[in-house]
Design an enzyme around this catalytic site. Structure first.
Site: not given
Length: 446
Positions: A333-335, A205, A407, A280-281, A263, A208
Site C-alpha cells: 500500500h501507500s503512503y 486501493h 505502506e 481492504n475492509r 480508492r 495508490e
C-alpha cells in the site's frame, strides 16, 4: 444525466434534493453555501482538481478532534490519513483533501477552532501533472520507472511470461465486477513438485499507484537477477512467489480514465447511487466492527457482507485453495512508510507477535540501508489505526503466519501522488525489505 461529484460519487438531482432536505431538517446554516459548491462541482463535470488542496491538520485536544469529525456535515472531505474520520485522535496528524471551492470554508473553520495546520499540496491538479516527471519518450522497452496503465500492465504480464517460460507462468484467478481479468504471475524455478510459496498483492486501493509499480519492479528484478543474485536465486529455487500486480483492476482503470483519487472497487450498491466498496475492509477479519463504515458512500465502506466484492472473493478463494503451501502474505500500500502486521481489527497481540515484530524491524532496518528511509514497524491497530476487514489480518487468521502490510513512501509531502522519479528508489529499498522477509520465511518454514 448524473455527473461526477467530488471524488467520483454519482449524485443525481433527486439525491441532491434529499441531501438538502436532510440538511435543512438538521438546521444546518451552511446549506446555501454548500448548494453553491454542489452546483459548481456539477458544472465542472468529471473530477477536476484545479485549486484543490491537501491539508495536514494537527488536532491537540478533543475539541479539535470533534471539529474534524464534524467536517463532513459541512463540506466534502477526502480523508487521506487516516482514511476514516472516526479514527481521528488528538496529537495525531490528519491529512485531508478538499476542493478549491471548499478550501475557504475549511480555512474559516480552522481559524474558528485555532487548530494548527499546514498545506501539503497547494494545487492537486498541478501535483497530478508533476507526478509524471519521467519524461523519457516511449520506446519498445517496458518502462518500470513510469506509472503504467492497466492495459499496459496486462500486456506486460503476457510478455514477461513469454520471455521467461522457465521462471514465470500466468493464470487468471478471477474477473472483476466490470469483467476485467485478474492476472496472477507465479515466479519460481520449475521443479515438478509443489513448493512453499509467498503471495504478494499490489493495488488493493486504486489511487495508490506506487503499489502496482512495485509489483512490476519485483517481477523484473526476479527474472533479471535470477542466477546472478544469490538471495533471489535461492528464493526462486526453493519457493514460488505469487504476484498479483493489480488487485483492484476496475478502480485502478478508473483512476486513469475518470478520477485520480478513486480508492474503492467499482461495484454497484443496492439502494444508493454511491459506487464501490473498500476491498481492504471487505475481508472476513473482524468484518465491519471498527475502522470501517457501513455507509456505501464512504471510502471505507465495508460492503454488504464479508467477501461481497468479487475481487476479494477471488483472492480469498485462491489463498484458501493454496493454504497448504502459502507461508507468507505481503500486501503493498501507500503512503506513510510503515511495515505493519496483525492485528488491525483488535489491539490484542498476535500469537506470533514477538517474531513478527522482530522480522518487521529487521526488514525496516534493511530498507533503510540504501537511502536512509525510515519505516515504523508494529501491529496495525496501534501503529497506524484500528481497521477491520483487512487482508493481512484475514490471511494471518487463516494460518499464514508471516503476514505483513507495507505502506510505501512518502510521509505526506506527495501522498498518493508520489512522482515517477521516486519509483526507482522506492522500489529498490522495498526490495531489500521483501528479500529480508523472504529469507526469514525460507529459514523458518512451518
Amino acid at each position: 444525466m448524473p455527473r461526477t461529484f467530488g471524488k467520483g460519487l454519482i449524485r443525481t438531482e433527486r439525491s441532491i434534493k434529499e441531501l438538502v432536505i436532510q440538511m435543512e431538517s438538521t438546521g444546518n446554516m451552511k446549506v446555501l453555501l454548500l448548494l453553491g459548491f454542489i452546483a459548481t462541482a456539477l458544472a465542472a463535470g468529471p473530477s477536476v482538481f484545479d485549486g484543490a488542496k491537501v491539508y495536514r491538520l494537527k488536532p491537540q485536544y478533543e475539541g479539535h478532534v470533534e471539529a474534524i469529525k464534524n467536517l463532513e456535515s459541512s463540506i466534502k472531505v477526502d480523508f487521506w490519513n487516516p482514511d476514516n474520520p472516526e479514527l481521528v485522535a488528538a496529537h495525531t496528524d490528519v491529512d485531508i483533501h478538499v476542493s478549491a471551492e471548499q478550501a475557504p470554508l475549511l480555512e474559516t473553520l480552522l481559524q474558528q477552532t485555532g487548530m494548527e495546520h499546514e498545506v501539503l499540496i497547494d494545487d492537486l491538479q498541478t501535483a497530478m501533472k508533476n507526478q509524471f516527471d519521467n519524461k523519457e519518450r516511449s520506446t519498445t522497452r517496458y518502462n518500470y520507472e513510469k506509472y503504467n496503465t492497466l492495459e499496459k500492465i496486462e500486456a506486460w504480464t503476457a510478455s514477461i511470461t513469454a520471455e521467461n517460460p522457465n521462471l514465470v507462468t500466468r493464470s487468471q484467478i478471477g474477473s472483476s465486477f466490470e469483467g476485467r481479468p485478474m492476472y496472477l504471475l507465479k515466479l519460481g524455478k520449475r521443479t515438478g513438485s509443489s513448493k512453499p510459496a509467498i503471495f504478494v498483492d499490489c493495488g488493493i486501493h486504486a489511487r495508490e499507484w506506487i503499489s502496482p509499480a512495485f509489483c512490476q519492479w519485483f517481477v523484473k528484478e526476479a527474472v533479471t537477477t535470477y542466477g546472478s543474485d544469490a538471495e533471489m536465486t535461492r528464493l526462486l529455487d526453493s519457493m514460488d512467489v505469487f504476484v498479483l500486480p493489480v488487485f483492484n483492476v476496475d478502480g485502478y482503470a478508473y483512476t486513469w480514465s475518470k478520477d485520480r483519487m478513486w480508492r474503492k472497487t467499482r461495484s454497484t450498491n443496492s439502494g444508493t447511487t454511491c459506487i464501490g466498496t473498500d476491498p481492504n475492509r471487505n475481508f472476513n477479519a473482524g468484518w465491519c466492527t471498527i475502522g470501517a463504515s457501513n455507509k456505501p458512500c464512504s471510502d471505507t465502506y465495508c460492503g454488504s457482507k464479508a467477501e461481497s466484492e468479487i475481487e476479494v472473493k477471488a483472492v480469498a478463494n485462491f489463498i484458501r485453495a493454496n493454504r497448504s503451501i502459502i507461508k507468507a502474505y505481503l500486501t503493498i500500500h501507500s503512503y506513510s512508510q510503515l511495515l505493519l502486521f496483525p492485528y488491525s481489527y483488535t489491539t490484542a497481540l498476535a500469537a506470533h507477535h514477538t517474531e513478527l515484530l522482530g522480522v518487521a524491524q529487521g526488514a525496516a532496518d534493511a530498507l533503510a540501508t540504501l537511502y536512509g528511509t525510515r519505516y515504523t514497524s508494529g501491529p496495525g491497530a496501534v501503529t497506524i489505526y484500528p481497521a477491520a476487514g483487512g487482508s493481512d489480518d484475514w490471511a494471518y487468521d487463516l494460518g499464514v503466519k508471516y503476514s505483513f502490510t507495507f505502506e510505501l513512501r512518502d510521509t505526506g509531502r506527495y501522498g498518493f501522488l508520489l512522482p515517477e522519479s521516486q519509483i526507482r528508489p522506492t522500489c529498490q529499498e522495498t526490495m531489500l525489505a521483501v528479500k529480508y522477509i523472504a529469507k526469514h520465511v525460507q529459514d523458518n518454514l512451518y
